[in-house]
Design a protein around this motif. Structure first.
Motif, short mmCIF file in Angstrom:
data_model
loop_
_atom_site.label_atom_id
_atom_site.label_comp_id
_atom_site.label_asym_id
_atom_site.label_seq_id
_atom_site.Cartn_x
_atom_site.Cartn_y
_atom_site.Cartn_z
N ILE A 100 3.37 -13.47 -9.71
CA ILE A 100 3.45 -12.10 -10.24
C ILE A 100 2.23 -11.28 -9.81
O ILE A 100 2.35 -10.10 -9.43
CB ILE A 100 3.58 -12.14 -11.77
N THR A 101 1.05 -11.91 -9.87
CA THR A 101 -0.17 -11.21 -9.45
C THR A 101 -0.10 -10.79 -7.99
O THR A 101 -0.57 -9.70 -7.61
CB THR A 101 -1.40 -12.11 -9.69
N ALA A 102 0.51 -11.65 -7.14
CA ALA A 102 0.62 -11.33 -5.72
C ALA A 102 1.61 -10.20 -5.47
O ALA A 102 1.46 -9.43 -4.52
CB ALA A 102 1.02 -12.58 -4.94
N ILE A 103 2.63 -10.10 -6.32
CA ILE A 103 3.67 -9.08 -6.12
C ILE A 103 3.27 -7.71 -6.66
O ILE A 103 3.79 -6.68 -6.21
CB ILE A 103 4.99 -9.56 -6.78
N LEU A 104 2.34 -7.69 -7.58
CA LEU A 104 1.96 -6.42 -8.20
C LEU A 104 1.55 -5.34 -7.19
O LEU A 104 1.94 -4.17 -7.34
CB LEU A 104 0.83 -6.65 -9.21
N PRO A 105 0.78 -5.65 -6.12
CA PRO A 105 0.46 -4.60 -5.14
C PRO A 105 1.69 -4.02 -4.46
O PRO A 105 1.71 -2.82 -4.11
CB PRO A 105 -0.45 -5.32 -4.13
N VAL A 106 2.72 -4.84 -4.26
CA VAL A 106 3.96 -4.34 -3.66
C VAL A 106 4.63 -3.35 -4.60
O VAL A 106 5.15 -2.30 -4.18
CB VAL A 106 4.89 -5.51 -3.32
N ILE A 107 4.60 -3.64 -5.87
CA ILE A 107 5.16 -2.71 -6.86
C ILE A 107 4.40 -1.39 -6.85
O ILE A 107 5.00 -0.30 -6.96
CB ILE A 107 5.15 -3.36 -8.26
N ASP A 108 3.08 -1.49 -6.72
CA ASP A 108 2.27 -0.25 -6.63
C ASP A 108 2.70 0.59 -5.43
O ASP A 108 2.82 1.83 -5.53
CB ASP A 108 0.79 -0.61 -6.53
N ASP A 109 2.93 -0.07 -4.28
CA ASP A 109 3.37 0.66 -3.08
C ASP A 109 4.73 1.31 -3.29
O ASP A 109 4.97 2.45 -2.85
CB ASP A 109 3.42 -0.28 -1.87
N MET A 110 5.61 0.61 -3.97
CA MET A 110 6.94 1.17 -4.23
C MET A 110 6.85 2.39 -5.13
O MET A 110 7.55 3.39 -4.94
CB MET A 110 7.84 0.10 -4.84
N LEU A 126 10.92 8.31 4.78
CA LEU A 126 11.32 7.37 3.72
C LEU A 126 11.61 5.98 4.30
O LEU A 126 11.24 4.96 3.70
CB LEU A 126 12.55 7.90 3.00
N ARG A 127 12.26 5.96 5.46
CA ARG A 127 12.59 4.66 6.07
C ARG A 127 11.32 3.92 6.50
O ARG A 127 11.19 2.71 6.28
CB ARG A 127 13.49 4.87 7.27
N GLU A 128 10.40 4.63 7.07
CA GLU A 128 9.14 4.00 7.48
C GLU A 128 8.38 3.44 6.28
O GLU A 128 7.81 2.34 6.34
CB GLU A 128 8.27 5.00 8.24
N GLY A 129 8.39 4.20 5.20
CA GLY A 129 7.72 3.73 3.98
C GLY A 129 8.38 2.46 3.45
O GLY A 129 7.69 1.50 3.05
N MET A 130 9.72 2.42 3.46
CA MET A 130 10.44 1.22 2.98
C MET A 130 10.17 0.02 3.89
O MET A 130 10.02 -1.11 3.40
CB MET A 130 11.93 1.51 2.92
N GLU A 131 10.10 0.26 5.19
CA GLU A 131 9.83 -0.84 6.11
C GLU A 131 8.43 -1.42 5.91
O GLU A 131 8.23 -2.65 5.96
CB GLU A 131 9.99 -0.37 7.55
N LEU A 132 7.47 -0.55 5.67
CA LEU A 132 6.11 -1.02 5.42
C LEU A 132 6.05 -1.87 4.14
O LEU A 132 5.39 -2.92 4.09
CB LEU A 132 5.15 0.17 5.32
N ILE A 133 6.73 -1.37 3.12
CA ILE A 133 6.74 -2.11 1.85
C ILE A 133 7.44 -3.45 2.02
O ILE A 133 6.98 -4.49 1.51
CB ILE A 133 7.42 -1.27 0.75
N SER A 135 7.73 -5.29 4.80
CA SER A 135 6.86 -6.18 5.58
C SER A 135 5.74 -6.76 4.71
O SER A 135 5.42 -7.96 4.79
CB SER A 135 6.25 -5.42 6.76
N LYS A 136 5.18 -5.90 3.87
CA LYS A 136 4.12 -6.37 2.99
C LYS A 136 4.66 -7.39 1.99
O LYS A 136 4.01 -8.41 1.71
CB LYS A 136 3.50 -5.18 2.25
N PHE A 137 5.85 -7.14 1.51
CA PHE A 137 6.46 -8.05 0.54
C PHE A 137 6.75 -9.41 1.17
O PHE A 137 6.52 -10.47 0.55
CB PHE A 137 7.74 -7.42 -0.02
N ILE A 138 7.25 -9.43 2.41
CA ILE A 138 7.51 -10.69 3.11
C ILE A 138 6.21 -11.48 3.31
O ILE A 138 6.18 -12.71 3.15
CB ILE A 138 8.20 -10.42 4.46
N LYS A 139 5.12 -10.79 3.64
CA LYS A 139 3.84 -11.47 3.81
C LYS A 139 3.36 -12.08 2.50
O LYS A 139 2.78 -13.17 2.47
CB LYS A 139 2.81 -10.49 4.35
#
Length: 202
Positions: A100-110, A126-133, A135-139
């Motif tokens: 959960i701690t690792a996912i929290l930054p992804v939620i902030d980006d969303m 919007l599409r570029e923003g979703m792709e960045l989020i 990629s970050k989530f997969i990492k």
């Protein structure tokens, strides 16, 4: 001559008698001079009583030591059981804290993407923003040991794939091959947590 002979015989007899008397007196004296036998411990009733008590006292002492060790072992095991139970409870309640701690930054980006999406009508932004989020989530998932199951040009493997469709007439080179991935599958530390749902050539 006869008198002298008799006299000599009497003297010899007297000497022999004297020697026998001396020998008898020496024997008697040697017997009398020996020290009397001292009483042994086995003849002493108090010593026998103490020897009879020693094994019992030793057995009682060993019993007390074993009893003490047993009570200590029981107490240590009870403490270990309580500590293990507490650790299991904490693990069940808070086991997902790292993820959960690792996912929290992804939620902030969303959240930021949603807020900025209201300011623009450009779909590319919007599409570029979703792709960045994404990629970050997969990492983030990879850092937690989560990996995607490869399906592109892969042979169908029941260990990691789930066939939801069989497509005939695709040729021999496509037979038993994954043609399309309908839903991506994932592994957690080499353990399949979700099979990839795929279409397979027949």
């Amino acid at each position: 001559m006869e008198e002298n002979k008799n006299t000599q015989e009497e003297e010899i007899k007297q000497k022999a008698a004297q020697e026998q008397t001396v020998n008898q007196e020496g024997t008697v004296n040697s017997v009398d001079t020996e020290s009397p036998e001292e009483p042994t411990d086995s003849d002493n009733p108090e010593s026998q009583e103490s020897q009879e008590k020693d094994p019992l006292e030793e057995a009682n002492r060993q019993i007390e030591e074993l009893k003490d060790k047993y009570l200590r072992s029981v107490a240590e095991f009870d403490n270990y059981r309580k500590r293990t139970l507490k650790e299991k409870t904490d693990l069940i309640l808070n086991g997902g804290e790292k993820a959960i701690t690792a996912i929290l930054p992804v939620i902030d980006d969303m959240e930021r993407a949603i807020a900025n999406g209201a300011k623009t009508d450009d779909p590319n932004v919007l599409r570029e923003g979703m792709e960045l989020i994404y990629s970050k989530f997969i990492k983030v998932l990879e850092s937690l040991g989560v990996k995607t199951i490869e399906t592109e040009d892969a042979d169908f493997d029941t260990d990691v794939h789930e066939a939801i469709a069989m497509v005939p007439g695709m040729g021999d080179d496509k037979k038993g091959k994954v043609l399309d991935c309908v839903m991506r599958g994932y592994k957690l530390n080499d353990k399949v947590i979700r099979h990839a749902k795929v279409a397979v050539g027949q």
